[in-house]
Design a protein around this motif. Structure first.
Motif, PDB file in Angstrom:
ATOM      1  N   ILE A 285       0.865  -1.183   0.000  1.00  0.00           N
ATOM      2  CA  ILE A 285       0.000   0.000   0.000  1.00  0.00           C
ATOM      3  C   ILE A 285       0.903   1.235   0.000  1.00  0.00           C
ATOM      4  O   ILE A 285       1.763   1.372   0.869  1.00  0.00           O
ATOM      5  CB  ILE A 285      -0.909   0.033   1.246  1.00  0.00           C
ATOM      6  CG1 ILE A 285      -1.706  -1.268   1.363  1.00  0.00           C
ATOM      7  CG2 ILE A 285      -1.820   1.249   1.217  1.00  0.00           C
ATOM      8  CD1 ILE A 285      -2.673  -1.531   0.241  1.00  0.00           C
ATOM      9  N   PRO A 286       0.753   2.125  -0.970  1.00  0.00           N
ATOM     10  CA  PRO A 286       1.668   3.270  -1.033  1.00  0.00           C
ATOM     11  C   PRO A 286       1.467   4.223   0.137  1.00  0.00           C
ATOM     12  O   PRO A 286       0.351   4.655   0.432  1.00  0.00           O
ATOM     13  CB  PRO A 286       1.307   3.939  -2.360  1.00  0.00           C
ATOM     14  CG  PRO A 286      -0.076   3.502  -2.664  1.00  0.00           C
ATOM     15  CD  PRO A 286      -0.219   2.131  -2.080  1.00  0.00           C
ATOM     16  N   TYR A 287       2.558   4.509   0.829  1.00  0.00           N
ATOM     17  CA  TYR A 287       2.582   5.525   1.881  1.00  0.00           C
ATOM     18  C   TYR A 287       3.895   6.271   1.729  1.00  0.00           C
ATOM     19  O   TYR A 287       4.965   5.657   1.668  1.00  0.00           O
ATOM     20  CB  TYR A 287       2.487   4.884   3.271  1.00  0.00           C
ATOM     21  CG  TYR A 287       2.699   5.894   4.386  1.00  0.00           C
ATOM     22  CD1 TYR A 287       1.679   6.766   4.758  1.00  0.00           C
ATOM     23  CD2 TYR A 287       3.929   5.996   5.039  1.00  0.00           C
ATOM     24  CE1 TYR A 287       1.877   7.706   5.760  1.00  0.00           C
ATOM     25  CE2 TYR A 287       4.125   6.934   6.030  1.00  0.00           C
ATOM     26  CZ  TYR A 287       3.104   7.792   6.391  1.00  0.00           C
ATOM     27  OH  TYR A 287       3.311   8.723   7.376  1.00  0.00           O
TER      28      TYR A 287
ATOM     29  N   HIS B 148      11.574   7.519 -13.007  1.00  0.00           N
ATOM     30  CA  HIS B 148      12.125   7.289 -11.670  1.00  0.00           C
ATOM     31  C   HIS B 148      13.312   6.337 -11.714  1.00  0.00           C
ATOM     32  O   HIS B 148      13.672   5.796 -12.756  1.00  0.00           O
ATOM     33  CB  HIS B 148      11.038   6.796 -10.720  1.00  0.00           C
ATOM     34  CG  HIS B 148      10.496   5.421 -11.006  1.00  0.00           C
ATOM     35  ND1 HIS B 148      11.004   4.283 -10.436  1.00  0.00           N
ATOM     36  CD2 HIS B 148       9.465   5.011 -11.796  1.00  0.00           C
ATOM     37  CE1 HIS B 148      10.318   3.229 -10.847  1.00  0.00           C
ATOM     38  NE2 HIS B 148       9.373   3.644 -11.684  1.00  0.00           N
ATOM     39  N   HIS B 149      13.889   6.129 -10.548  1.00  0.00           N
ATOM     40  CA  HIS B 149      15.154   5.419 -10.376  1.00  0.00           C
ATOM     41  C   HIS B 149      14.997   3.918 -10.172  1.00  0.00           C
ATOM     42  O   HIS B 149      15.998   3.205 -10.057  1.00  0.00           O
ATOM     43  CB  HIS B 149      15.891   6.003  -9.171  1.00  0.00           C
ATOM     44  CG  HIS B 149      15.138   5.811  -7.882  1.00  0.00           C
ATOM     45  ND1 HIS B 149      13.864   6.297  -7.688  1.00  0.00           N
ATOM     46  CD2 HIS B 149      15.462   5.159  -6.738  1.00  0.00           C
ATOM     47  CE1 HIS B 149      13.445   5.959  -6.472  1.00  0.00           C
ATOM     48  NE2 HIS B 149      14.386   5.264  -5.886  1.00  0.00           N
ATOM     49  N   GLY B 150      13.784   3.420 -10.071  1.00  0.00           N
ATOM     50  CA  GLY B 150      13.571   1.987  -9.912  1.00  0.00           C
ATOM     51  C   GLY B 150      13.424   1.513  -8.480  1.00  0.00           C
ATOM     52  O   GLY B 150      13.386   0.306  -8.234  1.00  0.00           O
TER      53      GLY B 150
ATOM     54  N   THR C 154       8.774   3.685  -5.000  1.00  0.00           N
ATOM     55  CA  THR C 154       8.286   4.466  -6.134  1.00  0.00           C
ATOM     56  C   THR C 154       7.574   3.570  -7.138  1.00  0.00           C
ATOM     57  O   THR C 154       6.516   3.916  -7.677  1.00  0.00           O
ATOM     58  CB  THR C 154       9.455   5.192  -6.816  1.00  0.00           C
ATOM     59  OG1 THR C 154      10.168   5.957  -5.839  1.00  0.00           O
ATOM     60  CG2 THR C 154       8.967   6.111  -7.906  1.00  0.00           C
ATOM     61  N   PHE C 155       8.160   2.402  -7.392  1.00  0.00           N
ATOM     62  CA  PHE C 155       7.524   1.418  -8.277  1.00  0.00           C
ATOM     63  C   PHE C 155       6.149   1.029  -7.744  1.00  0.00           C
ATOM     64  O   PHE C 155       5.159   1.010  -8.486  1.00  0.00           O
ATOM     65  CB  PHE C 155       8.423   0.188  -8.393  1.00  0.00           C
ATOM     66  CG  PHE C 155       7.731  -1.048  -8.887  1.00  0.00           C
ATOM     67  CD1 PHE C 155       7.386  -1.186 -10.221  1.00  0.00           C
ATOM     68  CD2 PHE C 155       7.426  -2.085  -8.010  1.00  0.00           C
ATOM     69  CE1 PHE C 155       6.735  -2.330 -10.680  1.00  0.00           C
ATOM     70  CE2 PHE C 155       6.790  -3.229  -8.454  1.00  0.00           C
ATOM     71  CZ  PHE C 155       6.442  -3.356  -9.795  1.00  0.00           C
ATOM     72  N   GLY C 156       6.067   0.729  -6.446  1.00  0.00           N
ATOM     73  CA  GLY C 156       4.800   0.305  -5.859  1.00  0.00           C
ATOM     74  C   GLY C 156       3.732   1.371  -5.946  1.00  0.00           C
ATOM     75  O   GLY C 156       2.563   1.075  -6.243  1.00  0.00           O
ATOM     76  N   ALA C 157       4.113   2.630  -5.701  1.00  0.00           N
ATOM     77  CA  ALA C 157       3.140   3.715  -5.805  1.00  0.00           C
ATOM     78  C   ALA C 157       2.680   3.895  -7.245  1.00  0.00           C
ATOM     79  O   ALA C 157       1.490   4.132  -7.509  1.00  0.00           O
ATOM     80  CB  ALA C 157       3.757   5.003  -5.267  1.00  0.00           C
ATOM     81  N   SER C 158       3.600   3.777  -8.196  1.00  0.00           N
ATOM     82  CA  SER C 158       3.246   3.906  -9.613  1.00  0.00           C
ATOM     83  C   SER C 158       2.264   2.813 -10.020  1.00  0.00           C
ATOM     84  O   SER C 158       1.310   3.059 -10.782  1.00  0.00           O
ATOM     85  CB  SER C 158       4.506   3.835 -10.480  1.00  0.00           C
ATOM     86  OG  SER C 158       5.443   4.827 -10.108  1.00  0.00           O
TER      87      SER C 158
ATOM     88  N   TYR D 117      11.132  -5.901 -15.001  1.00  0.00           N
ATOM     89  CA  TYR D 117       9.759  -6.362 -14.798  1.00  0.00           C
ATOM     90  C   TYR D 117       8.769  -5.391 -15.438  1.00  0.00           C
ATOM     91  O   TYR D 117       7.816  -5.805 -16.115  1.00  0.00           O
ATOM     92  CB  TYR D 117       9.485  -6.498 -13.300  1.00  0.00           C
ATOM     93  CG  TYR D 117       8.093  -6.965 -12.958  1.00  0.00           C
ATOM     94  CD1 TYR D 117       7.687  -8.269 -13.215  1.00  0.00           C
ATOM     95  CD2 TYR D 117       7.182  -6.099 -12.362  1.00  0.00           C
ATOM     96  CE1 TYR D 117       6.414  -8.702 -12.883  1.00  0.00           C
ATOM     97  CE2 TYR D 117       5.904  -6.520 -12.024  1.00  0.00           C
ATOM     98  CZ  TYR D 117       5.529  -7.826 -12.296  1.00  0.00           C
ATOM     99  OH  TYR D 117       4.260  -8.249 -11.970  1.00  0.00           O
ATOM    100  N   VAL D 118       8.995  -4.087 -15.251  1.00  0.00           N
ATOM    101  CA  VAL D 118       8.123  -3.074 -15.847  1.00  0.00           C
ATOM    102  C   VAL D 118       8.127  -3.202 -17.368  1.00  0.00           C
ATOM    103  O   VAL D 118       7.071  -3.180 -18.016  1.00  0.00           O
ATOM    104  CB  VAL D 118       8.574  -1.659 -15.418  1.00  0.00           C
ATOM    105  CG1 VAL D 118       7.866  -0.591 -16.248  1.00  0.00           C
ATOM    106  CG2 VAL D 118       8.300  -1.447 -13.929  1.00  0.00           C
TER     107      VAL D 118
END
Length: 429
Positions: free
Chosen positions: A236-238, A330-332, A336-340, A363-364
Protein backbone atom coordinates in the motif's frame (compact mmCIF):
# COMPACT_ATOMS: atom_id res chain seq x y z
CA UNK A 1 -0.37 -9.28 20.69
CA UNK A 2 2.62 -7.03 21.07
CA UNK A 3 4.45 -6.45 17.79
CA UNK A 4 7.89 -4.90 17.49
CA UNK A 5 9.04 -3.70 14.07
CA UNK A 6 12.76 -3.07 13.54
CA UNK A 7 13.80 -1.02 10.50
CA UNK A 8 16.96 0.15 8.79
CA UNK A 9 17.57 3.86 9.55
CA UNK A 10 16.15 5.31 6.34
CA UNK A 11 12.69 6.74 5.70
CA UNK A 12 12.38 4.64 2.55
CA UNK A 13 12.52 1.60 4.86
CA UNK A 14 9.99 3.07 7.30
CA UNK A 15 7.29 3.78 4.72
CA UNK A 16 6.64 0.13 3.62
CA UNK A 17 6.10 -0.81 7.28
CA UNK A 18 3.42 1.78 8.02
CA UNK A 19 0.29 0.26 6.36
CA UNK A 20 0.79 -3.13 8.05
CA UNK A 21 1.56 -1.44 11.38
CA UNK A 22 -1.67 0.57 11.02
CA UNK A 23 -3.64 -2.60 10.31
CA UNK A 24 -2.23 -4.32 13.39
CA UNK A 25 -2.82 -1.26 15.54
CA UNK A 26 -6.38 -0.83 14.27
CA UNK A 27 -7.10 -4.46 15.16
CA UNK A 28 -6.18 -3.76 18.78
CA UNK A 29 -2.60 -5.01 18.82
CA UNK A 30 0.18 -3.03 20.52
CA UNK A 31 2.75 -1.83 17.98
CA UNK A 32 6.13 -0.12 18.31
CA UNK A 33 8.67 0.63 15.58
CA UNK A 34 12.34 0.67 16.57
CA UNK A 35 15.23 2.07 14.56
CA UNK A 36 18.79 3.17 15.12
CA UNK A 37 19.65 6.77 14.35
CA UNK A 38 22.03 7.74 11.60
CA UNK A 39 23.00 11.09 10.07
CA UNK A 40 22.40 9.56 6.65
CA UNK A 41 18.68 10.10 7.36
CA UNK A 42 18.15 12.07 10.59
CA UNK A 43 14.34 12.10 10.22
CA UNK A 44 13.68 8.39 10.70
CA UNK A 45 12.36 8.52 14.28
CA UNK A 46 10.30 11.64 13.53
CA UNK A 47 8.79 9.99 10.45
CA UNK A 48 7.75 6.94 12.47
CA UNK A 49 6.04 9.14 15.04
CA UNK A 50 4.39 11.37 12.40
CA UNK A 51 2.73 8.27 10.95
CA UNK A 52 0.87 7.82 14.24
CA UNK A 53 3.10 4.99 15.45
CA UNK A 54 5.12 4.63 18.63
CA UNK A 55 8.80 5.12 17.82
CA UNK A 56 11.70 3.64 19.79
CA UNK A 57 15.14 5.12 19.20
CA UNK A 58 18.00 2.64 19.47
CA UNK A 59 20.64 5.37 19.44
CA UNK A 60 23.90 4.48 17.76
CA UNK A 61 24.13 7.64 15.65
CA UNK A 62 27.89 8.08 15.80
CA UNK A 63 29.07 4.47 15.51
CA UNK A 64 26.43 3.38 12.99
CA UNK A 65 27.12 6.39 10.78
CA UNK A 66 30.85 5.63 10.90
CA UNK A 67 30.25 1.94 10.10
CA UNK A 68 27.87 2.57 7.20
CA UNK A 69 29.79 5.42 5.56
CA UNK A 70 32.36 3.28 3.67
CA UNK A 71 29.66 0.86 2.51
CA UNK A 72 27.47 3.64 1.16
CA UNK A 73 30.48 5.20 -0.55
CA UNK A 74 31.29 1.84 -2.16
CA UNK A 75 27.68 1.47 -3.32
CA UNK A 76 28.02 4.84 -5.00
CA UNK A 77 30.83 3.37 -7.09
CA UNK A 78 29.35 0.23 -8.70
CA UNK A 79 32.76 -1.08 -9.70
CA UNK A 80 33.75 -1.13 -6.03
CA UNK A 81 30.84 -3.28 -4.89
CA UNK A 82 27.08 -3.12 -4.50
CA UNK A 83 24.26 -4.97 -2.78
CA UNK A 84 22.30 -5.00 -6.05
CA UNK A 85 21.35 -8.21 -7.80
CA UNK A 86 21.77 -8.09 -11.57
CA UNK A 87 19.38 -10.61 -13.18
CA UNK A 88 21.67 -10.75 -16.23
CA UNK A 89 24.74 -11.70 -14.18
CA UNK A 90 24.71 -15.14 -12.58
CA UNK A 91 27.62 -14.23 -10.33
CA UNK A 92 26.47 -10.78 -9.16
CA UNK A 93 25.25 -12.23 -5.89
CA UNK A 94 28.87 -12.77 -4.77
CA UNK A 95 29.52 -9.03 -4.69
CA UNK A 96 26.16 -8.52 -3.03
CA UNK A 97 27.10 -10.99 -0.31
CA UNK A 98 30.30 -9.10 0.46
CA UNK A 99 28.38 -5.85 0.83
CA UNK A 100 25.66 -7.44 2.96
CA UNK A 101 28.10 -9.04 5.40
CA UNK A 102 29.78 -5.67 5.85
CA UNK A 103 26.42 -3.96 6.31
CA UNK A 104 25.24 -6.40 8.96
CA UNK A 105 28.54 -6.02 10.77
CA UNK A 106 27.75 -2.33 11.23
CA UNK A 107 25.14 -3.09 13.90
CA UNK A 108 27.79 -4.49 16.21
CA UNK A 109 30.91 -2.49 15.32
CA UNK A 110 34.35 -3.20 16.74
CA UNK A 111 35.70 -1.18 19.65
CA UNK A 112 37.68 1.05 17.28
CA UNK A 113 34.42 2.28 15.72
CA UNK A 114 32.04 2.20 18.70
CA UNK A 115 34.49 4.01 20.96
CA UNK A 116 33.17 2.14 23.99
CA UNK A 117 29.53 3.10 23.36
CA UNK A 118 26.77 0.48 23.51
CA UNK A 119 26.13 -1.10 20.12
CA UNK A 120 22.63 -0.79 18.64
CA UNK A 121 22.01 -4.50 19.16
CA UNK A 122 22.55 -4.28 22.93
CA UNK A 123 19.97 -1.49 23.17
CA UNK A 124 17.43 -3.44 21.11
CA UNK A 125 17.91 -6.66 23.10
CA UNK A 126 17.44 -4.81 26.37
CA UNK A 127 14.24 -3.18 25.10
CA UNK A 128 12.86 -6.49 23.78
CA UNK A 129 13.56 -8.26 27.08
CA UNK A 130 11.73 -5.52 28.97
CA UNK A 131 8.82 -4.95 26.58
CA UNK A 132 8.33 -8.67 25.78
CA UNK A 133 6.92 -8.63 22.22
CA UNK A 134 5.02 -11.65 20.92
CA UNK A 135 6.21 -11.00 17.37
CA UNK A 136 9.20 -9.16 15.92
CA UNK A 137 8.91 -8.10 12.28
CA UNK A 138 12.31 -7.08 10.99
CA UNK A 139 13.76 -5.35 7.98
CA UNK A 140 16.17 -7.63 6.03
CA UNK A 141 18.79 -4.91 6.59
CA UNK A 142 18.04 -4.85 10.34
CA UNK A 143 18.72 -8.52 11.27
CA UNK A 144 19.20 -7.42 14.86
CA UNK A 145 15.46 -8.07 15.10
CA UNK A 146 16.01 -11.81 14.80
CA UNK A 147 18.64 -11.80 17.57
CA UNK A 148 16.41 -9.71 19.86
CA UNK A 149 13.43 -11.99 19.21
CA UNK A 150 15.42 -15.10 20.09
CA UNK A 151 16.64 -13.58 23.37
CA UNK A 152 13.07 -12.91 24.56
CA UNK A 153 11.26 -15.90 23.03
CA UNK A 154 9.25 -13.95 20.45
CA UNK A 155 8.25 -15.24 17.05
CA UNK A 156 9.99 -13.34 14.28
CA UNK A 157 9.71 -12.78 10.54
CA UNK A 158 11.17 -10.52 7.89
CA UNK A 159 9.16 -7.79 6.18
CA UNK A 160 10.69 -7.16 2.76
CA UNK A 161 11.07 -3.56 1.60
CA UNK A 162 12.02 -4.72 -1.91
CA UNK A 163 13.28 -7.87 -3.58
CA UNK A 164 14.64 -10.61 -1.32
CA UNK A 165 18.33 -10.18 -2.10
CA UNK A 166 19.32 -11.56 1.29
CA UNK A 167 17.24 -14.72 0.80
CA UNK A 168 18.64 -15.24 -2.70
CA UNK A 169 22.23 -14.65 -1.63
CA UNK A 170 21.85 -16.96 1.37
CA UNK A 171 20.33 -19.69 -0.82
CA UNK A 172 23.22 -19.47 -3.28
CA UNK A 173 25.75 -19.41 -0.44
CA UNK A 174 24.33 -22.65 0.94
CA UNK A 175 24.55 -24.22 -2.50
CA UNK A 176 28.17 -23.11 -2.74
CA UNK A 177 28.98 -24.50 0.72
CA UNK A 178 27.47 -27.85 -0.29
CA UNK A 179 29.55 -28.00 -3.49
CA UNK A 180 33.15 -29.16 -2.86
CA UNK A 181 34.23 -27.76 -6.22
CA UNK A 182 33.23 -24.21 -5.24
CA UNK A 183 36.23 -23.77 -2.96
CA UNK A 184 34.09 -22.19 -0.23
CA UNK A 185 34.75 -24.13 2.96
CA UNK A 186 33.64 -21.69 5.68
CA UNK A 187 30.36 -19.84 5.97
CA UNK A 188 31.19 -16.17 5.18
CA UNK A 189 28.39 -14.93 7.44
CA UNK A 190 29.85 -16.49 10.59
CA UNK A 191 32.75 -14.11 11.37
CA UNK A 192 30.11 -11.52 12.26
CA UNK A 193 27.23 -13.70 13.42
CA UNK A 194 29.20 -16.24 15.46
CA UNK A 195 30.64 -13.89 18.11
CA UNK A 196 27.44 -11.85 18.32
CA UNK A 197 25.22 -14.89 18.88
CA UNK A 198 27.67 -16.35 21.37
CA UNK A 199 27.51 -13.12 23.36
CA UNK A 200 23.78 -13.74 23.91
CA UNK A 201 24.11 -17.48 24.48
CA UNK A 202 22.62 -18.35 21.08
CA UNK A 203 23.70 -20.75 18.37
CA UNK A 204 23.37 -20.11 14.65
CA UNK A 205 20.17 -21.04 12.84
CA UNK A 206 19.16 -20.19 9.29
CA UNK A 207 16.24 -18.24 10.72
CA UNK A 208 18.73 -15.72 12.11
CA UNK A 209 19.33 -14.59 8.51
CA UNK A 210 16.00 -15.29 6.81
CA UNK A 211 13.40 -15.32 9.59
CA UNK A 212 10.89 -17.97 10.60
CA UNK A 213 8.85 -16.74 7.65
CA UNK A 214 8.89 -13.71 5.34
CA UNK A 215 6.23 -11.14 4.51
CA UNK A 216 6.64 -10.34 0.82
CA UNK A 217 5.40 -7.04 -0.63
CA UNK A 218 6.50 -7.94 -4.16
CA UNK A 219 4.14 -9.15 -6.91
CA UNK A 220 4.21 -12.94 -7.15
CA UNK A 221 5.37 -12.82 -10.79
CA UNK A 222 8.34 -10.69 -9.79
CA UNK A 223 9.66 -12.59 -6.74
CA UNK A 224 12.77 -14.76 -6.80
CA UNK A 225 12.37 -18.54 -6.78
CA UNK A 226 13.82 -19.16 -3.32
CA UNK A 227 12.78 -22.12 -1.15
CA UNK A 228 11.62 -20.15 1.89
CA UNK A 229 8.17 -19.69 3.50
CA UNK A 230 6.69 -16.46 2.14
CA UNK A 231 3.43 -14.75 3.08
CA UNK A 232 2.25 -12.34 0.35
CA UNK A 233 1.04 -8.90 1.42
CA UNK A 234 -0.25 -6.12 -0.82
CA UNK A 235 2.02 -3.08 -0.93
CA UNK A 236 0.00 0.00 0.00
CA UNK A 237 1.67 3.27 -1.03
CA UNK A 238 2.58 5.53 1.88
CA UNK A 239 5.02 8.39 1.43
CA UNK A 240 4.62 10.38 4.61
CA UNK A 241 2.00 12.90 5.58
CA UNK A 242 1.83 16.51 4.42
CA UNK A 243 -0.67 19.20 3.48
CA UNK A 244 -2.08 18.90 -0.04
CA UNK A 245 -0.62 21.81 -2.07
CA UNK A 246 -3.22 24.16 -3.52
CA UNK A 247 -2.03 23.48 -7.07
CA UNK A 248 -2.99 19.82 -6.57
CA UNK A 249 -6.59 20.67 -5.65
CA UNK A 250 -7.54 20.49 -9.34
CA UNK A 251 -6.73 18.18 -12.20
CA UNK A 252 -3.96 19.45 -14.52
CA UNK A 253 -4.83 21.24 -17.75
CA UNK A 254 -2.26 19.16 -19.64
CA UNK A 255 -0.64 15.76 -19.13
CA UNK A 256 1.42 15.64 -15.93
CA UNK A 257 4.71 13.75 -15.63
CA UNK A 258 6.49 13.09 -12.34
CA UNK A 259 10.29 13.07 -12.27
CA UNK A 260 11.77 11.66 -9.05
CA UNK A 261 15.09 10.21 -7.96
CA UNK A 262 13.62 8.76 -4.76
CA UNK A 263 14.37 9.57 -1.14
CA UNK A 264 18.10 9.90 -1.83
CA UNK A 265 17.49 12.47 -4.61
CA UNK A 266 20.39 11.08 -6.60
CA UNK A 267 20.86 8.84 -9.57
CA UNK A 268 24.10 7.01 -10.22
CA UNK A 269 24.36 7.16 -13.97
CA UNK A 270 27.91 6.06 -14.66
CA UNK A 271 28.72 9.70 -15.36
CA UNK A 272 30.92 12.11 -13.35
CA UNK A 273 28.01 14.39 -12.49
CA UNK A 274 25.24 11.80 -12.29
CA UNK A 275 21.95 12.41 -14.09
CA UNK A 276 22.06 15.32 -16.59
CA UNK A 277 19.15 17.17 -15.01
CA UNK A 278 19.43 20.48 -16.77
CA UNK A 279 19.94 18.92 -20.18
CA UNK A 280 16.88 16.74 -19.72
CA UNK A 281 14.66 19.60 -18.58
CA UNK A 282 15.76 21.69 -21.57
CA UNK A 283 15.03 18.78 -23.93
CA UNK A 284 11.37 18.61 -22.82
CA UNK A 285 10.83 22.37 -22.49
CA UNK A 286 8.84 22.59 -25.72
CA UNK A 287 6.45 19.72 -24.93
CA UNK A 288 2.83 20.34 -23.96
CA UNK A 289 3.41 18.60 -20.63
CA UNK A 290 3.68 19.62 -16.98
CA UNK A 291 6.84 18.08 -15.47
CA UNK A 292 6.84 17.91 -11.67
CA UNK A 293 10.38 17.24 -10.45
CA UNK A 294 11.42 16.49 -6.86
CA UNK A 295 14.96 17.73 -6.29
CA UNK A 296 17.00 18.40 -3.17
CA UNK A 297 18.07 21.89 -2.16
CA UNK A 298 21.53 21.57 -3.74
CA UNK A 299 20.04 20.49 -7.06
CA UNK A 300 17.47 23.27 -6.98
CA UNK A 301 20.18 25.84 -6.27
CA UNK A 302 22.15 24.84 -9.37
CA UNK A 303 19.22 24.70 -11.80
CA UNK A 304 18.85 28.42 -12.34
CA UNK A 305 15.66 29.48 -14.12
CA UNK A 306 13.78 26.38 -15.20
CA UNK A 307 11.59 26.06 -18.33
CA UNK A 308 8.00 27.18 -17.85
CA UNK A 309 6.63 23.63 -17.95
CA UNK A 310 8.86 22.40 -15.09
CA UNK A 311 7.61 22.55 -11.50
CA UNK A 312 10.45 21.78 -9.06
CA UNK A 313 9.89 20.94 -5.40
CA UNK A 314 11.99 19.41 -2.68
CA UNK A 315 9.27 16.88 -1.88
CA UNK A 316 5.75 15.97 -2.97
CA UNK A 317 4.29 12.68 -1.64
CA UNK A 318 3.73 10.32 -4.54
CA UNK A 319 0.32 9.26 -3.27
CA UNK A 320 -0.78 12.90 -3.64
CA UNK A 321 0.48 13.54 -7.16
CA UNK A 322 0.35 10.20 -8.99
CA UNK A 323 -3.48 10.01 -9.15
CA UNK A 324 -3.40 12.97 -11.58
CA UNK A 325 -0.27 11.93 -13.50
CA UNK A 326 0.08 10.35 -16.94
CA UNK A 327 3.66 9.04 -16.57
CA UNK A 328 6.56 8.88 -14.14
CA UNK A 329 10.34 8.87 -14.61
CA UNK A 330 12.12 7.29 -11.67
CA UNK A 331 15.15 5.42 -10.38
CA UNK A 332 13.57 1.99 -9.91
CA UNK A 333 13.15 2.03 -6.13
CA UNK A 334 10.59 -0.41 -4.74
CA UNK A 335 8.51 2.29 -3.03
CA UNK A 336 8.29 4.47 -6.13
CA UNK A 337 7.52 1.42 -8.28
CA UNK A 338 4.80 0.30 -5.86
CA UNK A 339 3.14 3.71 -5.80
CA UNK A 340 3.25 3.91 -9.61
CA UNK A 341 1.59 0.50 -9.83
CA UNK A 342 -1.10 1.43 -7.30
CA UNK A 343 -2.13 4.44 -9.39
CA UNK A 344 -1.68 2.67 -12.76
CA UNK A 345 0.92 5.11 -14.09
CA UNK A 346 3.22 4.08 -17.00
CA UNK A 347 6.89 4.21 -16.00
CA UNK A 348 10.22 5.21 -17.53
CA UNK A 349 12.85 3.62 -15.29
CA UNK A 350 16.49 4.70 -15.11
CA UNK A 351 17.64 2.01 -12.64
CA UNK A 352 19.91 3.05 -9.80
CA UNK A 353 22.23 0.09 -9.06
CA UNK A 354 21.84 -0.18 -5.29
CA UNK A 355 19.44 -3.02 -4.47
CA UNK A 356 16.78 -4.32 -6.87
CA UNK A 357 16.29 -1.44 -9.28
CA UNK A 358 17.37 -3.36 -12.37
CA UNK A 359 14.97 -6.20 -11.49
CA UNK A 360 12.17 -3.66 -11.13
CA UNK A 361 13.05 -2.04 -14.46
CA UNK A 362 13.07 -5.32 -16.35
CA UNK A 363 9.76 -6.36 -14.80
CA UNK A 364 8.12 -3.07 -15.85
CA UNK A 365 9.40 -3.47 -19.41
CA UNK A 366 8.51 -7.17 -19.62
CA UNK A 367 4.93 -6.51 -18.56
CA UNK A 368 4.51 -3.68 -21.06
CA UNK A 369 3.98 -1.07 -18.33
CA UNK A 370 6.90 1.12 -19.30
CA UNK A 371 10.36 1.58 -20.76
CA UNK A 372 13.93 1.45 -19.44
CA UNK A 373 16.79 3.90 -20.01
CA UNK A 374 20.38 2.74 -19.62
CA UNK A 375 21.83 4.60 -16.59
CA UNK A 376 25.37 4.18 -17.90
CA UNK A 377 24.64 5.94 -21.20
CA UNK A 378 21.85 8.43 -20.68
CA UNK A 379 20.66 10.12 -23.85
CA UNK A 380 18.20 12.89 -23.08
CA UNK A 381 16.84 12.87 -26.63
CA UNK A 382 16.03 9.17 -26.35
CA UNK A 383 14.41 9.76 -22.97
CA UNK A 384 12.28 12.51 -24.52
CA UNK A 385 11.11 10.07 -27.21
CA UNK A 386 10.40 7.37 -24.62
CA UNK A 387 8.39 9.82 -22.54
CA UNK A 388 6.26 10.79 -25.53
CA UNK A 389 5.62 7.10 -26.22
CA UNK A 390 4.43 6.55 -22.65
CA UNK A 391 1.99 9.43 -22.98
CA UNK A 392 0.67 8.64 -26.46
CA UNK A 393 0.66 4.83 -26.84
CA UNK A 394 -2.34 3.13 -25.16
CA UNK A 395 -0.43 -0.16 -24.72
CA UNK A 396 1.51 1.26 -21.76
CA UNK A 397 -1.69 2.14 -19.94
CA UNK A 398 -2.88 -1.42 -20.54
CA UNK A 399 0.42 -2.72 -19.12
CA UNK A 400 0.10 -0.45 -16.09
CA UNK A 401 -3.38 -1.86 -15.51
CA UNK A 402 -1.98 -5.41 -15.59
CA UNK A 403 0.55 -4.54 -12.90
CA UNK A 404 -2.25 -3.09 -10.80
CA UNK A 405 -4.21 -6.33 -11.13
CA UNK A 406 -1.11 -8.25 -10.01
CA UNK A 407 -0.97 -6.03 -6.93
CA UNK A 408 -4.64 -6.65 -6.12
CA UNK A 409 -4.04 -10.41 -6.21
CA UNK A 410 -2.11 -10.17 -2.92
CA UNK A 411 -4.12 -9.86 0.32
CA UNK A 412 -4.43 -6.42 1.89
CA UNK A 413 -2.60 -5.89 5.22
CA UNK A 414 -5.80 -6.33 7.27
CA UNK A 415 -6.47 -9.67 5.59
CA UNK A 416 -3.03 -10.99 6.58
CA UNK A 417 -3.58 -10.47 10.32
CA UNK A 418 -5.16 -13.91 10.97
CA UNK A 419 -2.13 -15.53 9.31
CA UNK A 420 0.26 -13.51 11.48
CA UNK A 421 -1.69 -14.40 14.62
CA UNK A 422 -1.57 -18.09 13.76
CA UNK A 423 2.13 -18.11 12.84
CA UNK A 424 3.01 -16.18 15.98
CA UNK A 425 1.21 -18.72 18.16
CA UNK A 426 3.06 -21.55 16.38
CA UNK A 427 6.55 -20.04 16.64
CA UNK A 428 6.53 -18.07 19.90
CA UNK A 429 8.89 -19.57 22.47
Amino acid sequence: MRILFTVFPASSHVYPVVPLAWALQSAGHEVVVASPECVIDPNVIANIASAGLTAVSLGGKEELTASLAPLIAAAGRPSRGTAAIDPDDENAWCASRAMLVGLLNAYYPPESVSGGRRPVLDTLVEFARDWRPDLVLWDPLAPTGAVAARTCGAAHARLLFGMDNVGLVRSKTRQELADPSSGLTEDPWMPWLGPVLERYGLDFTEETLVGQWTLDLNPARMSYLVDLPYVPVRRIPYNGGSRLPEWLHHRPERSRVVFTLGQSRRLIAGQPNGFPLREFFDSVSDLDLEIVATLNSDQLATMGTLPDNIRAFEYVPLNQILPTSSAIIHHGGAGTFGASVAFQVPQLVVPLPLWDEKVVAQYVRRRGAGLVADPAAIDVDSMRKDLLRLISEPSFQIGARSLYEDMLAAPAPKDVLPVLERLTAEHRG
